[in-house]
Design an enzyme around this catalytic site. Structure first.
Site, PDB file in Angstrom:
ATOM      1  N   ASP A 109       5.923  -8.810  52.799  1.00  0.00           N
ATOM      2  CA  ASP A 109       5.766 -10.087  52.937  1.00  0.00           C
ATOM      3  C   ASP A 109       5.415 -10.626  54.190  1.00  0.00           C
ATOM      4  OD1 ASP A 109       7.043 -12.844  51.911  1.00  0.00           O
ATOM      5  OD2 ASP A 109       8.021 -12.515  53.901  1.00  0.00           O
ATOM      6  N   GLU A 132       0.780  -9.012  52.105  1.00  0.00           N
ATOM      7  CA  GLU A 132       0.730 -10.395  51.993  1.00  0.00           C
ATOM      8  C   GLU A 132       0.155 -11.005  53.143  1.00  0.00           C
ATOM      9  OE1 GLU A 132       3.569 -13.248  52.212  1.00  0.00           O
ATOM     10  OE2 GLU A 132       2.701 -14.727  50.836  1.00  0.00           O
ATOM     11  N   HIS A 143       4.344 -16.314  42.957  1.00  0.00           N
ATOM     12  CA  HIS A 143       5.369 -17.092  42.691  1.00  0.00           C
ATOM     13  C   HIS A 143       5.223 -18.299  43.742  1.00  0.00           C
ATOM     14  CE1 HIS A 143       5.851 -14.419  45.945  1.00  0.00           C
ATOM     15  NE2 HIS A 143       7.044 -15.203  46.550  1.00  0.00           N
TER      16      HIS A 143
HETATM   17  O1  TEU Z   1       5.188 -16.564  51.737  1.00  0.00           O
HETATM   18  C1  TEU Z   1       4.569 -16.507  52.870  1.00  0.00           C
HETATM   19  C2  TEU Z   1       3.315 -17.419  52.954  1.00  0.00           C
HETATM   20  O2  TEU Z   1       2.773 -17.636  53.906  1.00  0.00           O
HETATM   21  C3  TEU Z   1       2.643 -18.264  51.796  1.00  0.00           C
HETATM   22  O3  TEU Z   1       3.075 -17.638  50.751  1.00  0.00           O
HETATM   23  C4  TEU Z   1       3.025 -19.526  51.861  1.00  0.00           C
HETATM   24  O4  TEU Z   1       2.715 -20.133  53.024  1.00  0.00           O
HETATM   25  C5  TEU Z   1       4.527 -19.874  51.592  1.00  0.00           C
HETATM   26  O5  TEU Z   1       4.698 -19.402  50.185  1.00  0.00           O
HETATM   27  C6  TEU Z   1       4.628 -21.388  52.112  1.00  0.00           C
HETATM   28  O6  TEU Z   1       4.095 -22.249  51.182  1.00  0.00           O
HETATM   29  C7  TEU Z   1       6.224 -15.535  51.640  1.00  0.00           C
HETATM   30  C8  TEU Z   1       6.953 -15.559  50.284  1.00  0.00           C
HETATM   31  O7  TEU Z   1       5.826 -15.294  49.340  1.00  0.00           O
HETATM   32  C9  TEU Z   1       7.306 -17.087  49.917  1.00  0.00           C
HETATM   33  O8  TEU Z   1       7.754 -16.980  48.628  1.00  0.00           O
HETATM   34  C10 TEU Z   1       8.471 -17.239  51.119  1.00  0.00           C
HETATM   35  O9  TEU Z   1       8.862 -18.439  50.873  1.00  0.00           O
HETATM   36  C11 TEU Z   1       7.764 -17.145  52.358  1.00  0.00           C
HETATM   37  O10 TEU Z   1       7.518 -15.688  52.689  1.00  0.00           O
HETATM   38  C12 TEU Z   1       8.924 -17.392  53.642  1.00  0.00           C
HETATM   39  O11 TEU Z   1      10.161 -16.570  53.401  1.00  0.00           O
END
Ligand code: TEU
Length: 578
Positions: free
Chosen positions: A207, A269, A343
């Protein structure tokens, strides 16, 4: 020739545990619910599953705020349930990834509770604490810089007890770790990585893998959104100065915990990264990651200033941002991913296809499947994508539950008023890109009221009522022309032609400027693939390259007549030449 890594050829299916299948009728999906559906996944052609966080958490950000890495959140089940699931996945010849969330943790994590207890606590430096930049006229402390949380507001939270701010990229309840602290890194690795490797997982989805290292000195970010008091940090907090060093350290730790036989899949990611950085993260000899998600194509249609401000985009933007993920692989030993959903995104049929009629929904769902199986990189399918699921329709703003949506709505409506144009524009964006569109309970059947997701209590989140129109697994399994059965055929075709489809190189756009036709060729040895996809509601003429004799190999519609070079709306065709 050495045996290729399993994960390059795998189709990975992403599961959102809260919304996949409820086995104990409490309205929440759970681990035993996932176990009950492994046969469905195997039958689809899935090789590996990735489950989003199921750990102990106060659920401020749907489990990404982890309080205990070594404990399953009781609503999802017990540690025994996850161990049983891991062995069941393996006994069915599949693999399993878990989510690794180490950019930040929950404020309920015991380490953060210790760290915040006093400025001289031994774990103080495990998190990013800073003194106020100063105090305003009313004596209110001023945050160390102007960085904006992804979820709105300042990225700095003032702690009255110790009179310092702590940093949080996301919610207030998600304090960022200080990766500069070696003791903190060792504890993170031992708890979040070592524990799961010892319990047999085949790898991790990492993540926010590009944000462990922030730029030195944490300077103010440039003004990208004049309407906001705080500014997104962008490259100041992404792909930072020590990021590759940190991934090497984590990879080294992982290798120290397993015997060489197991070939781990680690997918970062990363958000966005240029070609050079994509190679630095994933090069085979780099000792960092196996592959990464480059999310550039997920950003089109969203204003760079504020993601819920929609901006027009063309098919050319889609082509080029998607290709940003894989063109660079050519000629390197790096690797990438092919995905259109997860998601955190709105449904791809609604964003890039046409969900306005049942026919165009199904046709564009199949077209997007055909595009994905023809791309280089590990293929990721998100739960419901195989059914051609679409965004929720006609929801009020209060129907959306995502913290990102709620925070931004509160900030905008307080600033401009509930009936302001700003709120109207925000809602327009929510209706297209809200993360909630992908988080509604999975539609297993047309059974009312909860689509077979649960037989008991009201689900934790609203159902997408379109399950009644046939967008559900039971109806689609029975229909040979369903998006689901098309995905099964498409994944079989990818497996049967993995050399050209997965390892193909020399990708070349054909007619790049065409805003209805997405067409390209790629090569593998003597083979050439020619793809023609009609991203429009009209019949569309295309030209077969003359330099080779192409034979129709796979497509979304019935076998075209010889020399038939007109695509019907949302028709995709793949041709092969030897
Ligand atoms: O997401 C981090 C992220 O930077 C992108 O997916 C997006 O910027 C984020 O969803 C906000 O729009 C990860 C996880 O995939 C996401 O579900 C979490 O909410 C986020 O980290 C923070 O924990």
């Amino acid at each position: 020739e050495t045996k290729p890594e399993w994960w390059k050829e795998a189709t990975v299916y992403q599961i959102y545990p809260a919304s996949f299948k409820d086995s104990n009728n409490d309205g929440w999906g759970d681990l035993n619910g996932i176990k009950s559906k492994l046969g469905y996944l195997k039958d689809l052609g899935v090789d590996c599953i990735w489950i989003c966080p199921f750990y102990e958490s106060p659920q401020k950000d749907m489990g990404y705020d982890i309080a205990d890495y070594e404990k399953v959140w009781s609503t999802y089940g017990t540690n025994k349930d996850i161990f049983d699931l891991i062995s069941e996945v393996h006994s069915m010849g599949m693999k399993i990834l878990v989510d690794l969330v180490l950019c930040y943790t929950s404020d309920q994590n015991k380490w953060f509770k210790e760290s915040r207890s006093s400025t001289d606590n031994p774990k103080r430096d495990w998190f990013m604490w800073k003194k106020p930049k100063g105090y305003d006229k009313s004596g209110k402390p001023i945050p160390p810089n102007n960085w904006r949380s992804f979820f709105g507001g300042s990225s700095w939270e003032y702690d009255k007890k110790t009179k310092e701010f702590y940093f949080h990229t996301f919610t207030v309840e998600q304090p960022d770790y200080n990766w500069e602290n070696a003791e903190c890194r060792a504890a993170m690795f031992e708890n979040a990585v070592g524990y799961w490797l010892r319990h047999g997982v085949d790898g991790f989805r990492i993540d926010v893998g590009g944000m462990y290292s922030k730029v030195a000195g944490l300077p103010d970010a440039p003004i990208t959104n004049p309407k906001d008091e705080y500014q997104m940090a962008g490259e100041l907090s992404q792909n930072g100065p020590r990021i590759h060093e940190y991934h090497k350290l984590m990879h080294h730790y992982m290798m120290s915990q397993i015997d060489d036989k197991r070939d781990l899949l680690t997918v970062g990611e990363i958000g966005t990264a240029d070609d050079k950085n994509q190679f630095l993260y994933t090069g085979a000899d780099r000792g960092e990651l196996s592959e990464m998600f480059n999310c550039k194509h997920m950003g089109i249609g969203k204003s760079p200033a504020f993601k819920y401000d929609m901006v027009p985009f063309t098919l050319k933007d889609f082509k080029l941002t998607l290709a940003d993920s894989f063109l660079w692989v050519n000629g390197t030993n790096g690797w990438s991913t092919a995905f259109l959903e997860n998601h955190d995104q709105g449904r791809s049929v609604s964003r890039f296809g046409n969900d306005s009629t049942p026919e165009s929904r199904a046709a564009s769902g199949k077209l997007l499947a055909t595009l994905l199986i023809a791309l280089t990189g590990t293929l990721y399918v998100y739960q419901g994508q195989e059914l051609g699921c679409v965004n929720c329709k006609g929801w009020k703003i209060s129907d959306f539950e995502d913290i990102e949506c709620r925070n931004n709505y509160r900030i905008i409506s307080e600033k401009y008023g509930k009936d302001s144009q700003e709120v109207v524009d925000f809602k327009k964006g929510v209706d297209i890109i809200s993360r909630d569109h992908s988080r509604t309970p999975f539609p297993w059947s047309s059974e009312k009221p909860y689509a077979g997701f649960t037989d008991g209590a009201k689900p934790w989140f609203k159902i997408n009522e379109l399950f009644k129109t046939g967008i559900n697994a039971a109806d689609e399994i029975k229909d040979p022309n369903s998006v689901l059965n098309f995905w099964k055929r498409a994944l079989k075709f990818r497996k049967a032609n993995k050399d050209i489809l997965i390892y193909g190189y020399d990708f070349e756009f054909i007619d790049l400027e065409n805003l209805k036709l997405f067409s390209f060729t790629k090569k593998y040895g003597f083979k050439t693939l020619f793809a023609a996809l009609n991203f429009s509601d009209d019949d569309l003429k295309f030209t077969l390259p003359e330099d080779k004799s192409f034979n129709f190999a796979f497509g979304t519609h019935s076998l075209p007549k010889q020399f038939d070079t007109v695509l019907r709306p949302w028709e995709a065709r793949l041709y092969l030449a030897e």
